[in-house]
Structures are given as structure tokens and as C-alpha cells.
Design an enzyme around this catalytic site. Structure first.
Site, PDB file in Angstrom:
ATOM      1  N   ALA A 109     -27.381 -35.432  -6.799  1.00 30.82           N
ATOM      2  CA  ALA A 109     -26.616 -34.186  -6.750  1.00 30.82           C
ATOM      3  C   ALA A 109     -26.725 -33.539  -5.376  1.00 30.82           C
ATOM      4  O   ALA A 109     -27.589 -33.893  -4.578  1.00 30.82           O
ATOM      5  CB  ALA A 109     -27.159 -33.233  -7.803  1.00 30.82           C
ATOM      6  N   GLY A 112     -29.353 -37.881  -9.743  1.00 33.83           N
ATOM      7  CA  GLY A 112     -28.045 -37.935 -10.392  1.00 33.83           C
ATOM      8  C   GLY A 112     -27.345 -39.266 -10.173  1.00 33.83           C
ATOM      9  O   GLY A 112     -26.566 -39.719 -11.022  1.00 33.83           O
ATOM     10  N   GLU A 129     -28.735 -41.416 -12.720  1.00 30.06           N
ATOM     11  CA  GLU A 129     -28.289 -40.919 -14.030  1.00 30.06           C
ATOM     12  C   GLU A 129     -26.847 -41.344 -14.307  1.00 30.06           C
ATOM     13  O   GLU A 129     -26.500 -41.686 -15.430  1.00 30.06           O
ATOM     14  CB  GLU A 129     -28.445 -39.396 -14.086  1.00 30.06           C
ATOM     15  CG  GLU A 129     -29.919 -38.981 -14.218  1.00 30.06           C
ATOM     16  CD  GLU A 129     -30.127 -37.476 -14.190  1.00 30.06           C
ATOM     17  OE1 GLU A 129     -29.605 -36.853 -13.249  1.00 30.06           O
ATOM     18  OE2 GLU A 129     -30.781 -36.945 -15.095  1.00 30.06           O
ATOM     19  N   GLU A 147     -36.818 -36.147  -9.154  1.00 32.85           N
ATOM     20  CA  GLU A 147     -36.678 -34.704  -9.403  1.00 32.85           C
ATOM     21  C   GLU A 147     -38.010 -33.973  -9.442  1.00 32.85           C
ATOM     22  O   GLU A 147     -38.106 -32.815  -9.028  1.00 32.85           O
ATOM     23  CB  GLU A 147     -35.933 -34.454 -10.719  1.00 32.85           C
ATOM     24  CG  GLU A 147     -34.431 -34.682 -10.662  1.00 32.85           C
ATOM     25  CD  GLU A 147     -34.008 -36.130 -10.835  1.00 32.85           C
ATOM     26  OE1 GLU A 147     -34.889 -37.026 -10.775  1.00 32.85           O
ATOM     27  OE2 GLU A 147     -32.817 -36.380 -11.006  1.00 32.85           O
TER      28      GLU A 147
END
Ligand code: NAD
Length: 731
Positions: free
Chosen positions: A79, A118, A121, A141
Site C-alpha cells: 500500500a 498489500g 495480500e 506490517e
């Protein structure tokens, strides 16, 4: 094969004019390309493009499989961190993943380079994954104090099992493609042309009639996820997770992965929001941005060209010189180490060899690489051999006259446009520079021990140092993968000034008033410091501190009882671990710090001589006084312009002095305490303890304004941007 903007492809107004996501076809495979340099961040534009394309491509009868690929050398680093401060714009990554998982045809991710956060993910929501040789997959993270919040804690356990997922998320470190294959995170590892190989994989799926395989429909293998195995994983990461709150949230989320997916994901979302709002996460994100910004320098454009640094000369082949040589050799630079003593050069060769041997033994580098790096370091006894170097770093004894003489010779030998750096830790860089005919090219590059492994590099700007020279030093820090912070040229620069005038001095004072070394160290280690002050002194050598202070007193003196205990220990030959005695006793050459009653007797005597009545002190007071003293001196350093930003101070202390990263550094921590409270407590200690607690005016002022260090930094940055803009307009 062609690449068209989405709106063209679909032949209708699809509402997305994306430059960052595009589509093409290869037989029955529809290729979705992400191209959002430099790291293929999954920002709003990418997410919107992906949702649009997935929905359109699913309706195209020619297409039997979708392949998600990314341009450049990595799949995606995840992200855009800036979005973490507000609400994620719709479509969110979860909505993209829902579009992937509900696609009527298989969706394959082709991963090269990094798939992080992300990025992974997204790949995990795809039905199949192909990884290129050398790919690394991870959920880092936790390093930012958050839990993977886009299905990471729910899909990873479904793919590799709950216990392994827990280990991977708590470690924060990525795993390689082969390990990913073994664990079941990827279906195939390929070499050579990724696109061709991934297309072949897709065609095989079509041939085999394989359908969609949404990860969310799988069940989590939770065997082995019991309290004792969880405790074992936590122990394995105890050092990095000390004092942290995020691991408990990760564990809760992983446990929820055994529930139906929709329930698990709801729990993950709630926990992710909780982690995002936590102080820990704010602090870690603060440090992340602070480290990125610390290399930005007012007045120097990012694009300003930098001289090529191919060959570096290091003068003085002692502890520091040897470490600095290794640092440059590790960065692929040729090094010439110069010393005026043959014995020093021979000893240095041994130090360097031992360091590389240990790296090979620990499996960090291959023997051939170690040999190559060793071969890149040559030695000389002749100072004139520095002449061909692109950069010179002086690391001779800490002696003003000697350094002046060496620098002035270097100045004559090295072309005037090249930078000459001194590794002094106490002397005036301005005075040293003025010993040369070109003071504008002289600056301080303050490395820390061990120079090749420590993360921080203080760059000291003397009064005459040119901005361009500082820019070169910042560039050098980048080559060495160090975090640079620019400091003004004053007593102790940023880090040592705060350590000496604030933190360690107060620790010494607390001993006089009644605390023991063990109490002080334990309390501060409990607070989160990697190692308490007295243990640090014993490790580095009490004599090193004493010598440095003697040099610093030539710049400014400090009234008694400034380090009276540490200096007396040095006088008594209690130098620390190396002599088996310091603030503690060390038996049989060991490292275990054992309390020593002789030290307490000495402290009692020094206290009595000063009329100090020793008494019981609480651990809370120990921590409060040491940390507030650090903050107070930090504010002075900032106000005096020695540090440019409060965030720079936080970088110095978290990367060089063991301040707990999850508290964001001393100045960020002060903000979280609230400056009015900080000011009150400092005033209180000033009344009680006098001189060394004089409140920093900046703290009083910011507290009165109900402001913060962070706000001050922000105002400063926006004033700087406005000034830059008006300068550009004036041009
Ligand atoms: P050191 O005593 O280990 O090494 C100094 C070297 O300089 C010796 O090998 C000596 O032979 C050489 N030398 C002396 N005069 C010379 C000359 N005229 N020409 C060439 N070589 C000469 O010292 P060190 O601990 O490596 O420290 C070096 C510098 O780094 C000092 O300025 C020190 O303050 C600074 N520094 C030290 C530390 C530390 O903890 N050791 C940390 C940061 C900075």
C-alpha cells in the site's frame, strides 16, 4: 500483442482512465499489468483500475484465465503508506480482492522481486501464484506497528497453516521463493522469462480445465497453534518485539482464521483499525518517514548530480578506520587504508580478515565475496597514495594538532573539489577545516562502532562546509545503506551531546542520590532501551567516555558532579568488561554484569563528599528523570540549530543509541506525553536539582502554545516549501 488503456480496451466509457493498470490478451489468457513505478504501490488509481478490469475481463468469452503481472523489478511493495493516515479511498484493497476471488475464471499472480504487505495480500487473493527465481514474499506490517489488514492474517494461514503464518507475520521478514513453494504459498517457481513461463502455467490450467480456487474458501490448518508454540514463536522474536502491543493483535487475528472467512475478516478489520490507531503504530510510522526525510537537505535539489565515488581513502587504520574500510568494501568501493605505522596496518588487516571470516561463518556472505572485498582494500604507509581517491576519510587519533596536520597534508594532496571528512567524535570540525586551504570541502562523518554495521551516520557541518559537500556525504551514506542525520558543529554533535548532558549524566546523578547501577539499567531496559547506560559504558570502556569528555571540555566545561562516578572508575582502572570490572564485576572474561559492593561503597563516598544524602528512588523516577533530561537537552539542540528537525533527533536516538523505536524517539515520545506535562515536570526537577535541569526555552514556549515538536517540524517544512516555491518563481 498490444497494451491499451482500459477505456479503449473495453470499447466503452468505463470511467477509468488508468495509466497504471492496462490489459492485453495472449490467446485465451487476459493479462492485467500493473505499472506504477517505482514500487507498484497499490494506490487508489491502481485499485480502481484493477476492479474495473477484473469485472470487464470476466465478461469476455475469449478469456479463460486472468494473469496479474507487474512491471519493473518487483511485483508490489504494498500500500501507499500515506493513505494509512486517513480512510482508504474506495475501492479498497479488500474490494479488489473480493473481485479477484469471485471472478468466474482462474486468476493467477506472477511474482517477481518483492511481494510485500498489500502486494502479497493481493497475490494471496489470486487463485494461483507463480514466483520468479529470487522473489521474496512477506508481510512486514509489524515493523510499522500494524497488522496485515487486507486479509493477510486470514489468507496466509489458509495457504501455509496458522502456526507458520504467525511466525511469518511476527518476524516481519520476507521468505524466498523456494521456501514459499515448500510452505505452499506459491504453486510454481520459474526461471527465465516470467511472462512466458506464467503464460505457460495459465495455458496448462486451461488445458486441465482448472477452475477458480479462491483462497477464502479453504480451511486453515491450525494444528500446532497452541499456547506453548505461540510462546515459542514470541520468544524467538523477543528482542524486536520487546514492549510491543501489536503481537497480541496478530495472535488474535491468526486465531480468528479458523472461523468462517467472513467472520475472520471482520475480526481482522477491527484489529487492524485498532493497530493503526495505536501509539505504537504512530511512533513506528513517524520513524519510518523521519528516516526517509533525514537525508533531505534544504537548498539541495534531489536531482543535483553527485561525484562518482569509486575509490575511497581512509587515513588511520585503527578500530574506526578498519570498520570504515569494511563499510566501503561492502558497498563495492575500492579502499586504500593509510597509516603511518606498519604494525597498525598489519593489525588492521587481521581485524578486517576476522570480520569477513565471521560473516562467512555465519552464512552472511560467500567465501568468494569475502575474498573479493578483502582484495578491494589495499594498504599503504604513504599518505601521498590518497591522491587518486574520490573521497578521503580521516580516522587518526583524537588529537587536534595531529588531525590538523593530517588534514592540511590531505588538502594539498587531493584535488580541491573532492570531499575530505573527519571521523572526529569530539573536536571542532570548523577548526579542523580551517587548518586547510579549502575549509568548504571539510566536514565530519561521525561513524559509530562497529563502523561497518552501525546504522547511523552523523554528518557534521562545520561553519565553512559547503552545502554541496554535505550533499555528497548524504549520497555516501546512501551508498553505505546508513541512515544519515546532519548535525551542526558543537559539543558532542546531536547524539553525544544529548547522551552526555542529558541521559547518561542523569543516570550518574541518580547513582549519587541512591540508585544502584543494576536498578538504573534494569529500569531503563524495562522502558525499552536496548541496554542500560552503565552496561553500555562497561561494554564500550569507561576510559573511552572519560577521554572523550576531556576533549569536549576544551570546547565547553561542565560543573561537578558531571560523570564523577564514571570518571573515578576510569581512574581506578575499572574500565568495564575489558578489565573485568567497571560499574559491575565480570567473572572469567564473561559478559554477565554482576553487582559489585565496592562500586556502591565508592558511590557512597562520592555522594558524602558532595553532601548528598542517599535515599530510595523509585524505578519510575529513574526512567522519568533520564528520559526527561534527554528530551530537555534534545530541545536545546533543536533550538540552537544543531539539529534541523525534531524528527532527526528521533532518528539519531532510535538508530544509534538504542532508544525504543516503538516509542518513536525522545522528541516524539515527549509529544505523546504532552509538552505542558513535560514542561511542568522539568520545572519541578529544576527546582529540586538545579543547574542541569534548566528548562529548554523551546519546551516552555511550545508548551505555552499547546504545540508539539511534530507541529514545529511541520510548520518548518511548509515554510521551507513556500520559500523554495517563491525562489523558483523568482528564477
Ligand atoms: P585508534 O587508536 O584505534 O586508531 C588510530 C590510528 O591512527 C592508529 O592506527 C594510528 O597508527 C593512526 N595514526 C596516527 N597518526 C597517524 C598519521 N599521522 N597518519 C596516519 N595514521 C595515523 O583510534 P580509533 O578508535 O579508530 O579512532 C579514530 C578516530 O575515530 C578518532 O578521531 C576517534 O575519536 C573517532 N571515533 C572513535 C570511536 C570509537 O568508539 N573508537 C567512535 C567514533 C569516532
Amino acid at each position: 500483442m498490444h497494451t491499451l488503456p482500459i477505456s479503449f480496451m473495453m470499447g466503452e466509457a468505463v470511467g477509468v482512465q488508468s495509466k497504471v493498470v492496462s490489459f492485453d490478451e495472449a490467446g485465451s489468457v487476459g493479462l492485467i499489468h500493473i505499472d506504477n513505478p517505482p514500487v507498484n504501490a497499490l494506490n487508489h488509481e491502481v485499485r480502481a483500475g484493477l476492479v474495473e478490469l477484473l469485472s470487464q475481463a470476466g465478461k469476455n468469452p475469449r478469456i479463460k484465465v486472468l494473469l496479474v503481472m507487474a512491471a519493473g523489478n518487483m511485483f508490489s511493495a504494498g500500500a501507499d503508506l500515506k493513505e494509512f493516515d486517513g480512510l482508504f479511498k474506495v475501492p479498497t484493497l479488500q474490494q479488489v480482492q473480493a473481485a479477484v476471488e469471485t471472478a468466474p475464471i482462474p486468476v493467477v499472480a506472477a511474482i517477481q522481486g518483492l511481494a510485500l504487505g498489500g502486494g502479497l495480500e493481493l497475490a494471496m487473493a489470486c487463485h494461483y501464484r507463480v514466483a520468479h527465481k529470487g522473489a521474496k514474499l512477506g508481510l512486514p506490517e509489524i515493523t510499522l506497528g500494524i497488522i496485515p489488514g487486507a486479509g493477510g492474517t486470514q489468507r496466509l494461514p489458509r495457504l501455509i497453516g496458522a502456526l507458520r503464518a504467525l511466525e511469518m507475520i511476527l518476524s516481519g521478514s520476507p521468505i524466498g521463493e523456494l521456501e514459499a513453494k515448500t510452505k505452499g504459498l506459491v504453486d510454481e517457481v520459474v526461471d527465465g522469462n516470467l511472462r512466458e513461463q506464467a503464460l505457460a502455467f495459465c495455458e496448462r490450467l486451461v488445458r486441465d480445465g482448472a477452475g477458480p480456487r479462491p483462497t477464502c474458501k479453504r480451511a486453515t490448518a491450525a494444528d500446532g497453534l497452541d499456547e506453548s508454540s505461540i510462546a515459542q514463536v514470541l520468544r524467538a522474536h523477543a528482542r524486536t518485539l520487546k514492549g510491543r502491543t501489536t503481537p497480541a493483535l496478530v495472535i488474535e487475528a491468526i486465531k480468528a482464521s479458523t472461523l468462517p472467512f467472513s467472520e475472520g475478516i471482520a475480526i481482522e478489520t477491527a484489529l487492524a483499525q485498532k493497530s493503526l490507531a495505536s501509539r505504537e503504530s504512530q511512533a513506528l510510522r513517524h520513524i519510518f518517514f523521519a528516516e526517509r526525510d533525514s537525508s533531505k537537505l534544504d537548498g539541495i535539489s534531489k536531482r543535483a548530480g553527485q561525484p562518482e565515488i569509486k575509490r575511497v581513502a581512509v587515513v588511520g587504520a585503527g578500530t574506526m578506520g578498519s570498520g570504515i574500510a569494511i563499510a566501503f568494501a561492502d558497498a563495492g568501493r575500492k579502499v586504500i587504508l593509510v597509516d603511518n605505522a606498519d604494525a597498525a596496518l598489519a593489525r588492521s588487516r587481521e581485524i578486517i580478515r576476522a570480520s569477513y571470516d565471521s560473516s562467512v561463518k555465519r552464512g552472511r556472505i560467500a567465501q568468494e565475496i569475502a575474498d573479493e572485498r578483502m582484495a578491494g582494500i589495499s594498504a599503504s604507509i604513504t599518505l601521498a597514495d590518497v591522491a587518486e581517491s574520490d573521497l578521503v576519510i580521516e580516522a587518526v587519533f583524537e588529537d587536534m594538532d595531529l588531525k590538523k596536520e593530517v588534514l592540511s597534508s590531505l588538502d594539498r594532496l587531493v584535488p580541491a573539489e573532492r570531499v575530505i571528512a573527519t571521523n572526529t567524535s569530539t573536536l571542532s570540525v570548523t577548526e579542523l577545516g580551517r587548518a586547510t586551504a579549502h575549509p568548504s570541502r571539510v566536514l565530519g562523518m561521525h561513524f559509530f562502532v562497529p563502523a561497518h554495521a552501525s546504522k547511523l551516520l552523523e554528518i557534521v557541518r562545520g561553519q565553512d562546509t559547503a552545502l554541496e559537500a554535505v550533499a555528497t556525504a548524504l549520497h555516501v551514506a546512501k551508498l553505505l545503506r546508513k541512515v544519515p542525520v546532519v548535525s551542526g558543529d558543537a559539543f558532542g554533535f546531536i547524539g553525544n551531546r544529548m547522551m552526555l548532558d542529558g541521559y547518561f549524566r542523569e543516570a550518574d546523578q541518580l547513582l549519587l542520590e541512591g540508585a544502584s547501577p543494576l536498578q538504573v539499567d534494569t529500569a531503563l531496559e524495562q522502558f525499552g532501551f536496548a541496554m542500560g547506560p552503565q552496561r553500555v559504558s562497561d561494554l564500550g570502556g569507561n576510559d573511552v567516555g572519560t577521554k572523550a569528555r576531556l576533549q569536549l571540555y576544551k570546547r565547553e566545561s561542565r560543573p561537578d558532579p558531571y560523570f564523577v562516578i564514571a570518571d573515578r572508575l576510569t581512574e581506578l582502572g575499572r574500565l568495564g568488561q575489558k578489565t573485568g570490572r567497571g560499574f559491575y564485576r565480570y567473572e572469567g572474561g564473561g559478559r554477565e554484569a554482576l553487582p559489585d559492593s565496592e562500586v556502591i561503597t565508592l558511590i557512597e563516598r562520592l555522594a558524602a563528599e558532595r553532601g548528598i544524602a542517599r535515599h530510595q528512588i523509585s524505578d519510575d523516577e529513574v526512567v522519568e528523570r533520564c528520559v526527561l533530561a534527554l528530551i530537555n537537552v534534545g530541545a536545546m539542540v533543536l533550538d540552537e540549530g544543531i539539529a534541523t528537525r525534531a524528527a532527526d533527533i528521533d532518528v539519531v536516538w532510535t538508530s544509534g543509541y538504542g532508544f525504543p523505536r516503538h516509542l518513536g524517539g525522545p522528541m516524539f515520545y515527549a509529544d505523546t506525553l504532552g509538552l505542558p506535562h513535560v514542561a511542568d515536570r522539568i520545572r519541578y526537577y529544576h527546582e529540586r536539582l538545579g543547574h542541569y535541569w534548566r528548562p529548554a526555552e523551546l519546551i516552555l514556549w511550545l508548551a505555552a502554545e499547546n504545540s508539539s515538536f511534530e507541529q514545529r517540524d511541520r510548520q518548518r517544512n511548509s515554510a521551507r516549501k513556500t520559500a523554495l516555491l517563491s525562489n523558483t518563481r523568482a528564477d
